[in-house]
Design an enzyme around this catalytic site. Sequence first.
Site, PDB file in Angstrom:
ATOM      1  N   ASP A 223       0.826  -1.207   0.000  1.00 62.08           N
ATOM      2  CA  ASP A 223       0.000   0.000   0.000  1.00 62.08           C
ATOM      3  C   ASP A 223       0.861   1.260   0.000  1.00 62.08           C
ATOM      4  OD1 ASP A 223      -2.836   0.986   0.394  1.00 62.08           O
ATOM      5  OD2 ASP A 223      -1.915   1.930   2.139  1.00 62.08           O
ATOM      6  N   GLU A 278      14.127 -15.580   0.901  1.00 53.00           N
ATOM      7  CA  GLU A 278      14.357 -16.669   1.860  1.00 53.00           C
ATOM      8  C   GLU A 278      13.394 -17.823   1.585  1.00 53.00           C
ATOM      9  OE1 GLU A 278      13.667 -14.902   5.678  1.00 53.00           O
ATOM     10  OE2 GLU A 278      15.441 -13.622   5.537  1.00 53.00           O
TER      11      GLU A 278
HETATM   12  C1  GLC Z   1      -4.121   3.070  -0.789  1.00 52.14           C
HETATM   13  C2  GLC Z   1      -5.362   2.216  -0.693  1.00 52.14           C
HETATM   14  C3  GLC Z   1      -6.503   3.071  -0.252  1.00 52.14           C
HETATM   15  C4  GLC Z   1      -6.176   3.654   1.097  1.00 52.14           C
HETATM   16  C5  GLC Z   1      -4.849   4.400   1.075  1.00 52.14           C
HETATM   17  C6  GLC Z   1      -4.355   4.670   2.454  1.00 52.14           C
HETATM   18  O1  GLC Z   1      -4.221   4.025  -1.778  1.00 52.14           O
HETATM   19  O2  GLC Z   1      -5.598   1.584  -1.919  1.00 52.14           O
HETATM   20  O3  GLC Z   1      -7.706   2.367  -0.205  1.00 52.14           O
HETATM   21  O4  GLC Z   1      -7.184   4.543   1.480  1.00 52.14           O
HETATM   22  O5  GLC Z   1      -3.845   3.638   0.449  1.00 52.14           O
HETATM   23  O6  GLC Z   1      -3.950   3.495   3.082  1.00 52.14           O
END
Ligand code: GLC
Length: 572
Positions: A223, A278
Amino acid sequence: MSTTATLATLSDSNLAADPNWWRQASVYQIYPRSFADSNGDGLGDIKGITAKVPYLKELGIDAVWLSPFYPSALADGGYDVDDYRNVDPKLGTLEDFDEMANALHAAGIKLIADIVPNHSSDRHEWFREALASPKGSAARDRYIFRDGKGPNGEFPPSDWDSVFGGPAWERITEPDGTPGQWYMHIFAKEQPDLNWANREIRDDFLKTLRFWSDRGVDGFRVDVAHALTKDLTEPLLSKLELSAANTGTDGFADGSHPFWDRDDVHEVYAEWREVFNEYNPPRTAVAEAWVHATRRPRYASPAGLGQAFNFDLLQADFDAEEFREIITRNLAEAAATGASSTWVFSNHDVVRHATRYGLPKGSKGSKGKPAKGQDGKSWLLAGGPKEELDVELGERRARAATLLMLAVPGSAYLYQGEELGLQEVAEIPDAERQDPSFFRNKGVEVGRDGCRVPLPWAVEGTSFGFGDGGAHLPQPDWFSRYAVEAQDGTQGSTLELYRTALKLRRELQAAEELEWIETGNPEVLHFSRPGGWRSVTNFGDTAVELPAGTVLVSSAPLVDGKLPANTTAWLR
Ligand code: GLC
């Protein structure tokens, strides 16, 4: 291409052992809280997913990517994580997770977990400790705390906005009850940014990667991979100075932005790569990095995460020239880095593509923002001027676009519900909305709830078969006609199209090569893959002659042997 993988004839068990399984995988994104609810509490859960493994197997996907399933107060749909090494009790237990992983693997499906390293939730034990500890303490150093400006520190350290609207800084109350320092949050205030200069944070994430890898997770979706490292040396630039120098889409093309896409973020991923390696086969990763195209390859490098999302098609109109340019450029880029390309039209952050394509051109619905009508007004606001949306056209184009994408070399990422041709849900009452971007931007953005409404499995019943209870976001009546039950075995349904195409794709998939075939018609794209597999798409308004060959599948019925408008066919 050095690492060209030939997955053409691999059986499920060969696929399990193949270190290149991800290169041309079809990956199905599950938003767990909206997929299937096993206990009737209105929230999808892990056991719900396990129960649907036969459905996923029949769909024909290679891997599942699970959006966050960790303990969370859901300030941002689970992207506010309380504990990185556990399952949300509302969704199940670690034992349920193991059972799900085993069921997926037994069905020949890989498992990708979402990992959220840029920020924790404000309920994470680290953040609670930071609040309870004094300024300058080790506990505060796990996050980004600063003194405020002004005589009493009453102004934020900078004027930066958070992605979801409103300031990117929040003031805390010190343990003695006095107004105190500020912490940085690029997203919601419940998502304090972690300090990646702190070795403890780095080590703890390595532990988390091993924790899930040991439990059988095959890969990770990372993310906001481009935000982790920061340079917050004073004086902080104002947002005006920052945007004046901003040359990229979501950050500086030269890596000089204080928090987007800095060069040293790749030091983090080099360490992660050592952990991935790993394991046998090595764990994989895909970066969510909304960066300038020229800087994407570094995230996708084999020494780093190995693959990065390319959101170019997702942001394009249904337009032959745009599609051709994007595909050509991204394949060249992937070939140069050793990664394979990624393709995606829909996910949990954007307006569903069946809806985007039913809106007038230019209604891109870019990340986190609703598609806009021609007048620039947000169509999805309060249900919007529905006359601008052509549902049938949207669905038809979405099917054509997906069939084209599934023929292009690389990994195809699909979002739950698109295999049903599901439309965005516009008619969610304000009182039932959940997305922080709606609350922080009231009246400007409706947010992302419209693509996160629980799936319809049955044509009738409370929550259309999602569970025995209700659904945590309201499902409209028209969901009935999109239900799995309505489409299962129905000739011509979107679900059957996906099943057929995914099965064929597995059989036909060969080396990661694509050759354009000139059609003499700028509205028609035709290309071939090794082994004689070809795809042809008519982006125009009138039917065209099909090139010679046997038709394997088409996104809409042919008319008098011709390829109608807004249709893709595969040939051999
Ligand atoms: C990314 C995710 C989104 C989230 C953001 C903060 O863009 O896809 O859904 O709100 O990160 O974590």
